[in-house]
Each structure stands twice: as C-alpha cells, then as structure tokens.
Scaffold this motif. Structure first.
Motif, PDB file in Angstrom:
ATOM      1  N   VAL A 152       0.830  -1.214   0.000  1.00 65.66           N
ATOM      2  CA  VAL A 152       0.000   0.000   0.000  1.00 65.66           C
ATOM      3  C   VAL A 152       0.858   1.256   0.000  1.00 65.66           C
ATOM      4  CG1 VAL A 152      -1.658   1.342   1.365  1.00 65.66           C
ATOM      5  CG2 VAL A 152      -1.985  -1.126   1.070  1.00 65.66           C
ATOM      6  N   THR A 153       1.941   1.247   0.782  1.00 71.17           N
ATOM      7  CA  THR A 153       2.751   2.458   0.943  1.00 71.17           C
ATOM      8  C   THR A 153       3.918   2.540  -0.032  1.00 71.17           C
ATOM      9  OG1 THR A 153       4.215   1.428   2.583  1.00 71.17           O
ATOM     10  CG2 THR A 153       2.207   2.513   3.399  1.00 71.17           C
ATOM     11  N   GLU A 192     -13.436 -11.422  12.832  1.00 67.93           N
ATOM     12  CA  GLU A 192     -14.576 -11.301  11.928  1.00 67.93           C
ATOM     13  C   GLU A 192     -14.212 -10.359  10.788  1.00 67.93           C
ATOM     14  OE1 GLU A 192     -17.411 -12.960  12.064  1.00 67.93           O
ATOM     15  OE2 GLU A 192     -16.709 -14.019  13.857  1.00 67.93           O
ATOM     16  N   PRO A 193     -14.566 -10.717   9.540  1.00 67.94           N
ATOM     17  CA  PRO A 193     -14.244  -9.832   8.417  1.00 67.94           C
ATOM     18  C   PRO A 193     -14.993  -8.507   8.512  1.00 67.94           C
ATOM     19  CG  PRO A 193     -15.720 -11.586   7.718  1.00 67.94           C
ATOM     20  CD  PRO A 193     -15.308 -11.925   9.123  1.00 67.94           C
ATOM     21  N   GLY A 194     -14.458  -7.502   7.859  1.00 64.93           N
ATOM     22  CA  GLY A 194     -15.117  -6.198   7.841  1.00 64.93           C
ATOM     23  C   GLY A 194     -14.739  -5.338   9.018  1.00 64.93           C
ATOM     24  N   VAL A 225      -5.062  -1.778   3.440  1.00 64.57           N
ATOM     25  CA  VAL A 225      -4.228  -2.853   3.977  1.00 64.57           C
ATOM     26  C   VAL A 225      -5.049  -4.128   4.139  1.00 64.57           C
ATOM     27  CG1 VAL A 225      -2.907  -3.635   5.994  1.00 64.57           C
ATOM     28  CG2 VAL A 225      -2.614  -1.296   5.131  1.00 64.57           C
ATOM     29  N   ALA A 226      -6.251  -4.006   4.692  1.00 67.22           N
ATOM     30  CA  ALA A 226      -7.116  -5.178   4.881  1.00 67.22           C
ATOM     31  C   ALA A 226      -7.435  -5.849   3.551  1.00 67.22           C
ATOM     32  CB  ALA A 226      -8.406  -4.770   5.593  1.00 67.22           C
ATOM     33  N   ALA A 227      -7.628  -5.057   2.509  1.00 66.28           N
ATOM     34  CA  ALA A 227      -7.965  -5.603   1.198  1.00 66.28           C
ATOM     35  C   ALA A 227      -6.828  -6.410   0.588  1.00 66.28           C
ATOM     36  CB  ALA A 227      -8.371  -4.475   0.254  1.00 66.28           C
ATOM     37  N   GLU A 228      -5.599  -6.133   1.019  1.00 67.96           N
ATOM     38  CA  GLU A 228      -4.443  -6.866   0.506  1.00 67.96           C
ATOM     39  C   GLU A 228      -4.244  -8.218   1.200  1.00 67.96           C
ATOM     40  OE1 GLU A 228      -2.604  -6.228  -2.028  1.00 67.96           O
ATOM     41  OE2 GLU A 228      -3.457  -4.257  -2.482  1.00 67.96           O
ATOM     42  N   LEU A 229      -4.979  -8.449   2.289  1.00 73.83           N
ATOM     43  CA  LEU A 229      -4.838  -9.700   3.034  1.00 73.83           C
ATOM     44  C   LEU A 229      -5.874 -10.708   2.551  1.00 73.83           C
ATOM     45  CD1 LEU A 229      -4.266  -8.064   6.513  1.00 73.83           C
ATOM     46  CD2 LEU A 229      -2.577  -9.339   5.185  1.00 73.83           C
ATOM     47  N   PRO A 230      -5.491 -11.971   2.340  1.00 72.64           N
ATOM     48  CA  PRO A 230      -6.410 -12.953   1.770  1.00 72.64           C
ATOM     49  C   PRO A 230      -7.532 -13.367   2.705  1.00 72.64           C
ATOM     50  CG  PRO A 230      -4.338 -13.994   2.388  1.00 72.64           C
ATOM     51  CD  PRO A 230      -4.140 -12.509   2.539  1.00 72.64           C
TER      52      PRO A 230
END
Length: 248
Positions: A152-153, A192-194, A225-230
């Motif tokens: 991200v950075t 929990e997701p989200g 960052v969360a979106a980059e984690l599977p």
C-alpha cells in the motif's frame, strides 16, 4: 518515541493477548508474596491476573502510555493499594527504588528497537536470582500484514523489532541474565471480516503507521491494507523467553 493508544477501543477487542498473558504467567513460578515488575502493563489486562496470583505481594505496573495507565487505574481502583503504577520509558533507567523479585511482560518488547538497553534496564530493576518471563512478537511476526502495508505504501516498514531466539539469548546474557530459554511460537489470530478486522488492525497493529497520516486518511489506509490480506487473520509469531538475573 512512546506512542499513545486508544485504550477503550483496545480493551473492547477480542485480543489474543489474553491467552498470551495466561501462557506467560504460567511460566512464572510464584509463591504469592513477591513484588513483580510488569514491563508494558497496558490497560491492566494481565495486571489483574498477576494480582490474583500475588495475594500477599505487589505489582510494579510500568507503561509509557498515559491513556493505558488511566484505564488500568480505573479497572483496578479497588486494588491499587497493591499496585505501583509507573509511567516510564523502558529504554531509560526505571524509577524503582527497591529491586523486584521477578519481571513479566506480554506483547510489548517488539515496539522497542534497542533490546540491549531494554534488557539492561530490566536487569538493574531486579534482585539477583530473580526470574524474568516474557512474550513479544518474534522473527516472522505479522509478515503478511507487513507485506500488505509495504504494498500500500511502497515503503518497507521499520515500525517493529521482531527478534529471533538466538539474538535474544545473546542480548539477555550480555545484560546479566542466565538460564535463558527462547523459542518462536506461531499463533495466528482470526477475526470477523469487515468492521471488527479493520478496527483491530487500526487499534492494535497499524497505530504507528496511522500516527504518520492525517486523520482523514486513516480509514482508507486501513481498508487498503485489509484488502491486501487474503483472509481476516493476523499472522502472529510469538517470541517466548525466560531467564534469571545472575548472582542469586
């Protein structure tokens, strides 16, 4: 630099730190009348359990965050007669007048880059022969989260210091400890997701990164960052160690 924390949100999260604290305390043999130095006490999560195990003893609860210590004082208001609450930087000589009988720490030392100075300060605060048990992030800790932040950075993160067992053993021995044992323990935390996962990342993991950004950019950064984690998992690897102050 000592950073501040959102102590209220921190306490409301499903923290794996609870099991880390119990696991670490179970490695500390106590008779119940000792004075124990807790290095990085936070909101008093483990301080309460420690006081339960010290019915005739005391805790010296040390942390650098004023908000965390305010939360601790509120939570343990009825037991502060057996807890000395100290705001201090663990990389400086600790303002403790009498040496402690043991030292204990959970999820703190990876925020400190100079472990030689850290361990030397703790050694000076202990009587000869005193045990020292700790947990912190170790080599490989949050590797996936770090990779996501770097994506991200576009920069390599220098926020934490994740040591390995061998270098930790050498540093403890240089600081005056013996009987050193150290090991890495993988212990991933699923959330929990989200919203819960993003709040956990923002409060527990990414706070130092957010400190460098204007508040208007915090939410977007955490979501990126969360979106980059599977999956909603923080890939923790714990460094657990024990030692004894030389000379007992």
């Amino acid at each position: 630099m000592i950073r501040e924390w959102d102590a209220t949100v921190y306490d409301a999260l499903p923290l794996p730190h609870l099991r880390w604290g119990r696991r670490t305390l179970d490695r500390l043999a106590l008779t119940g009348d000792e004075t124990v130095l807790e290095a990085g006490c936070g909101t008093g999560r483990d301080t309460a359990e420690l006081l339960d195990r010290l019915p005739r003893g005391r805790v010296i609860a040390v942390d650098g965050s004023a908000r965390m210590l305010d939360r601790l004082r509120s939570k343990l208001a009825d037991r502060l007669d057996r807890a000395d609450v100290v705001q201090a930087d663990l990389t400086r000589p600790l303002p403790i007048t009498e040496p402690a009988d043991a030292a204990f720490s959970v999820a703190t030392f990876h925020w400190i880059h100079d472990h030689d100075v850290l361990f030397a300060n703790i050694a000076r605060a202990l009587r000869p022969g005193a045990p020292f048990v700790a947990d912190c992030g170790g080599r490989g800790n949050v590797a996936r989260v770090r990779a996501a932040v770097e994506k991200v950075t576009g920069e390599t993160s220098e926020t934490w210091h994740f040591a390995d067992p061998e270098e930790t053993r050498r540093r403890l021995e240089r600081a005056g400890f013996t009987d050193v044992r150290a090991a890495l323990v993988p212990d991933p935390a699923r959330l929990e997701p989200g919203g819960q996962f993003e709040t956990y990342l923002a409060t527990v993991v990414l706070g130092a990164h957010l400190d460098r950004l204007p508040p208007s950019e915090h939410r977007a950064f955490v979501r990126a960052v969360a979106a980059e984690l599977p999956e909603p998992v923080v890939d923790y690897v714990r460094l657990e160690f024990s030692a004894r102050r030389a000379g007992g």
